[in-house]
Scaffold this motif. Structure first.
Motif, PDB file in Angstrom:
ATOM      1  N   ALA A  25       0.895  -1.447   0.166  1.00 19.98           N
ATOM      2  CA  ALA A  25       0.341  -0.331  -0.370  1.00 19.98           C
ATOM      3  C   ALA A  25       0.948   1.291  -0.238  1.00 19.98           C
ATOM      4  N   ALA A  29       0.364   4.483  -2.258  1.00 20.57           N
ATOM      5  CA  ALA A  29       0.506   5.387  -2.589  1.00 20.57           C
ATOM      6  C   ALA A  29       1.748   6.409  -2.724  1.00 20.57           C
ATOM      7  N   ASN A 219      -5.238   2.139   3.776  1.00 17.05           N
ATOM      8  CA  ASN A 219      -4.723   3.433   3.028  1.00 17.05           C
ATOM      9  C   ASN A 219      -4.548   4.439   3.504  1.00 17.05           C
TER      10      ASN A 219
END
Length: 251
Positions: A25, A29, A219
């Motif tokens: 993640a 990101a 997230n």
């Protein structure tokens, strides 16, 4: 792309432990926010898929390998990126076992990955780190508050914290950010665990108030880690040496 999402534009980032969970993640990101990303872990099929998705570079790495092997992979990643502005270390193993049942090989493996693995990656990254470079290492927000069934994990993370303090003590010029991460959704920490043992442990955690009503979203955790990296890189006279992330309980 909004300015908020572009705040990592041009950042050369290596994410170690990126085949799943928090590392995966973080890499996603960071790429979405403009970073140039290399990913490293053991499971190359997952890494290759991720690298293709984020237009990055994938490298096979077992952090419990020899320091020379770790250094070779970190060097290759740095060369692919043209240097390193940041490294995020998220590799971890959580063996579930009552302490009296934890054998020597389990203790050694936990320390090899969680403690020595992080140390070797930090050391390997130093020759390639830019002047304002950032080293972010994931730890646990449970250090000092042990819960049943994860003694090897807790002890290895406590030892990691001491190692990171030693790095900062001996190298105060380094921006080393230790992040204690709390319970997070959608990770693989339970992969391969004994379900009967987990049932016992969950009961113990509930009885001792150690199981939160909610967990942090994956997230959200990843974006927080990327933000810590970008803030540290952009403000090089300040080091957020130790940060604790805990679930925000909404009632």
């Amino acid at each position: 792309m909004s300015s908020q999402l572009a705040d990592a534009a041009g950042l050369r980032l290596l994410v170690v432990g990126a085949s799943s969970g928090i590392g995966h993640a973080v890499a996603t990101a960071a790429a979405e926010r403009g970073a140039k990303v290399a990913v490293a872990a053991r499971r190359m099929e997952l890494l290759t898929e991720l690298a293709t998705k984020i237009d990055g570079f994938a490298f096979e790495l077992d952090v419990s390998d020899t320091p020379a092997a770790v250094a070779s992979t970190v060097t290759a990643a740095a060369e692919a990126l043209g240097g390193l502005d940041a490294v995020v270390f998220t590799s971890t193993v959580i063996p579930f076992s009552h302490i009296e049942d934890t054998d020597v090989s389990t203790w050694i493996h936990a320390f090899s990955v969680n403690t020595l693995g992080a140390n070797h990656v930090v050391r390997a990254a130093l020759p390639h780190l830019s002047e304002n470079g950032v080293l972010l290492v994931a730890s646990s927000n449970d250090v000092g508050r042990p819960r049943a069934g994860v003694a090897a994990y807790g002890a290895s993370k406590a030892a990691l914290d001491e190692i990171l303090l030693a790095w900062r003590s001996e190298h105060p010029n380094l921006s080393i950010v230790r992040v204690g991460i709390g319970p997070t959704q959608d990770t693989e920490i339970l992969r391969g665990a004994d379900r009967d043992l987990l049932a016992q442990l969950f009961k113990s955690w509930v009885e001792h108030g150690q199981l939160p009503a909610q967990m942090s979203a994956l997230n959200d955790v990843a974006n927080t880690l990327v933000s810590l990296v970008t803030l540290s890189y952009a403000n090089p006279t300040v080091v957020p040496e130790s940060v604790q992330l805990a679930p925000r309980i909404r009632r």
